[in-house]
Design a protein around this motif. Structure first.
Motif, short mmCIF file in Angstrom:
data_model
loop_
_atom_site.label_atom_id
_atom_site.label_comp_id
_atom_site.label_asym_id
_atom_site.label_seq_id
_atom_site.Cartn_x
_atom_site.Cartn_y
_atom_site.Cartn_z
N VAL A 114 0.84 -1.20 0.00
CA VAL A 114 0.00 0.00 0.00
C VAL A 114 0.88 1.26 0.00
O VAL A 114 0.67 2.18 -0.79
N ILE A 115 1.87 1.26 0.88
CA ILE A 115 2.71 2.45 1.04
C ILE A 115 3.45 2.78 -0.26
O ILE A 115 3.53 3.94 -0.66
N GLY A 116 3.94 1.76 -0.93
CA GLY A 116 4.68 1.98 -2.19
C GLY A 116 3.81 2.65 -3.24
O GLY A 116 4.28 3.51 -3.99
N GLN A 117 2.54 2.25 -3.30
CA GLN A 117 1.64 2.85 -4.29
C GLN A 117 1.32 4.30 -3.94
O GLN A 117 1.26 5.16 -4.81
N ILE A 118 1.13 4.55 -2.65
CA ILE A 118 0.86 5.92 -2.21
C ILE A 118 2.07 6.81 -2.50
O ILE A 118 1.94 7.95 -2.99
N ALA A 119 3.26 6.29 -2.22
CA ALA A 119 4.48 7.06 -2.48
C ALA A 119 4.63 7.35 -3.98
O ALA A 119 4.99 8.47 -4.38
N THR A 120 4.35 6.36 -4.80
CA THR A 120 4.46 6.56 -6.25
C THR A 120 3.46 7.60 -6.74
O THR A 120 3.79 8.47 -7.54
N ASP A 121 2.23 7.50 -6.25
CA ASP A 121 1.21 8.47 -6.68
C ASP A 121 1.63 9.90 -6.30
O ASP A 121 1.40 10.84 -7.06
N ARG A 122 2.24 10.03 -5.13
CA ARG A 122 2.69 11.35 -4.71
C ARG A 122 3.84 11.84 -5.61
O ARG A 122 3.90 13.02 -5.96
N ALA A 123 4.73 10.92 -5.98
CA ALA A 123 5.82 11.29 -6.90
C ALA A 123 5.24 11.72 -8.25
O ALA A 123 5.73 12.68 -8.87
N VAL A 124 4.19 11.04 -8.69
CA VAL A 124 3.54 11.42 -9.95
C VAL A 124 2.94 12.82 -9.84
O VAL A 124 3.08 13.65 -10.75
N ASP A 125 2.27 13.10 -8.72
CA ASP A 125 1.70 14.44 -8.52
C ASP A 125 2.79 15.51 -8.56
O ASP A 125 2.63 16.56 -9.18
N LEU A 126 3.91 15.23 -7.87
CA LEU A 126 5.02 16.19 -7.88
C LEU A 126 5.57 16.37 -9.29
O LEU A 126 5.91 17.49 -9.70
N ALA A 127 5.64 15.29 -10.04
CA ALA A 127 6.17 15.37 -11.40
C ALA A 127 5.23 16.13 -12.33
O ALA A 127 5.68 16.75 -13.30
N HIS A 128 3.94 16.09 -12.05
CA HIS A 128 3.01 16.93 -12.81
C HIS A 128 3.36 18.40 -12.61
O HIS A 128 3.32 19.20 -13.54
#
Lengths: 303, 303
Positions: free
Chosen positions: A42-56
């Motif tokens: 779960v944590i890995g997916q949340i971290a990735t989604d946050r990285a995606v938001d930052l990359a946007h």
């Protein structure tokens, strides 16, 4: 293989079933997340989604994670970036099973890392690999059957290459390609453990690795998730077209003798996935009886 | 080895001696730089410095580069990040010398990449490596001497592993660790070539690779430089202390039989550097006479 230890760990509270997964530090295109000892998948997916938001917002985003646990296959995480037209990268640390080059005792995890890259046609490129020569699970399967292992897979307790699977289980896995894989594993540990301030691999509990065991202690593991926003650098359609052209250039390479086809990273797994969605997932009798026994242990009906 | 082709390329205008190295695209923590066909050794350092500046502002910075040339050793570039207390990453593409796993014709560069990581005590960690099993230069040295090469270094024109160095020179280098190194090389080519919109390795001219040759055409190569600002994630002093603790954990691993010491990435090269700063750089008679001949060619005094 993972269902019993995952469920036992959650049931026993060794892994926190209701974590507060929050950023403890934020700066520009980066964040440091505390996983509150939750489930790594779960944590890995949340971290990735946050990285995606930052990359946007910034073209690239990096989220480092501490206080987490086993993340499952890394493809799960990086694909969340590729599905949003970004390049995803993810790494995690894990208990020590691999000796540094020249050593004879496990001091490093298998140092897994993954990339996913969107394509124009076909499934995303997914490279999801460990820095060890082979997975320790493969050596265990040979040991269970009493079969020898191929040259180069592992070393015994004296640090000598061995073909005896049981001796290898008492010894250590080795990095792929000798000092090269060791170098990659070393840097990966810095990204996954040292930067987030997580436990080093050598300090993590190993019980989870043993077949049929419970998870007696949480891992305190670390991850690093990165997303690179293709749009920041290129027209997304041109980028994915060019990825496809690279794929074609590989696949059209004249074949070496004894080879049927040239594949690109992730291709065999996408093939398997399509088949299993259609035909179901084959389970052998041993796995099935283990799952049935585990269902009884936790008081649910086997399906 | 590199001096004659570097100078010839600049003198002939194949590489632009007065490039305008500028960002053609900027977004958040990223930039896309056009190298204006300048010298890669210069462009790579400029790109890294820009990534460091972005990482000061955003915690991470990525600079993709197109229209560049040979970058020299990648350590040159990543050390500029480590010297400013950041983690540096750099990759570049180059002419095709390596077959994809299962192929028999070169379609990939040797896919080099580098990381540098600051330490509290001692020299920075530097991992500077190629994704091929060995450097093609090593095979050429064996071919020049008429020596056989070890198993696993290369394949012949039919794609069969060979110990004949001359056959290997007509054939292809292979990725380290088989499909694992191929996967790393594939993703590296996406980062270094496809993302910046540079030439693919298979489209780059190969003349530069041949001993004693001129560089007849510019490379049009691409790079990716990344800097990760440690301060965004951790107290820098705690981070470097923890890197040192990881180093110690590796170096104190019980040794395998036949091993003298466990090293960390970059350690042998720092050792060599110290010796050469003190004692000078040893040159054998062949290299010295080649440099003398080249000095004459361009009309300067040999030293």
């Amino acid at each position: 293989m993972r269902v019993p230890p995952y469920v036992r760990a959650l049931a026993a509270g060794v892994v926190n079933p209701t974590p507060r997964i929050e950023a403890v530090r934020q700066f520009g295109a980066t964040a440091l997340v505390d996983g509150d000892n939750g489930h790594g998948v779960v944590i890995g997916q949340i971290a990735t989604d946050r990285a995606v938001d930052l990359a946007h917002q910034f073209g690239v985003g990096i989220v480092a994670v501490r206080n987490s646990n086993h993340t499952g296959m890394l493809a799960t995480h990086v694909l969340r970036a590729a599905n949003r037209n970004m390049i995803g990268y993810f790494t995690s640390n894990g208990p020590a099973i691999m000796a540094p080059h020249g050593g004879r005792e496990p001091r490093m995890g298998n140092a897994p890392f993954a990339y996913a890259v969107p394509r124009r046609t076909g499934d995303p490129i997914v490279l999801d690999m460990a820095s060890s020569q082979v997975a320790r699970g493969k050596v265990r399967m040979h040991a269970d059957r009493g079969d020898p292992i191929p040259e180069g897979w592992a070393i015994d307790e004296r640090g000598v290459p061995t073909r005896d699977a049981a001796a290898a289980m008492r010894g250590s896995m080795v990095p792929m390609a000798g000092y090269k894989g060791y170098g990659i594993a070393f840097v990966t540990e810095i990204l996954a453990s040292v930067l987030p301030g997580a436990r080093l691999s050598v300090e993590m509990p190993r019980a989870f690795l043993e077949a049929g065991s419970s998870m007696l202690d949480s891992w305190g593991s670390g991850h690093l998730a990165m997303a690179i926003n293709v749009e920041a650098f290129a027209d997304p359609g041109e980028f994915t077209t060019e990825v496809d052209r690279l794929v074609t250039s590989m696949k059209e390479t004249p074949l070496a003798e004894g080879t049927d086809a040239i594949l690109v990273p992730g291709e065999p797994e996408w093939f398997t996935r399509r088949h299993r969605l259609r035909d179901g997932i084959p389970l052998n009798a041993t796995v099935l009886s283990q799952l049935d026994a585990f269902a009884e242990e936790i008081g649910i009906e086997p399906i």
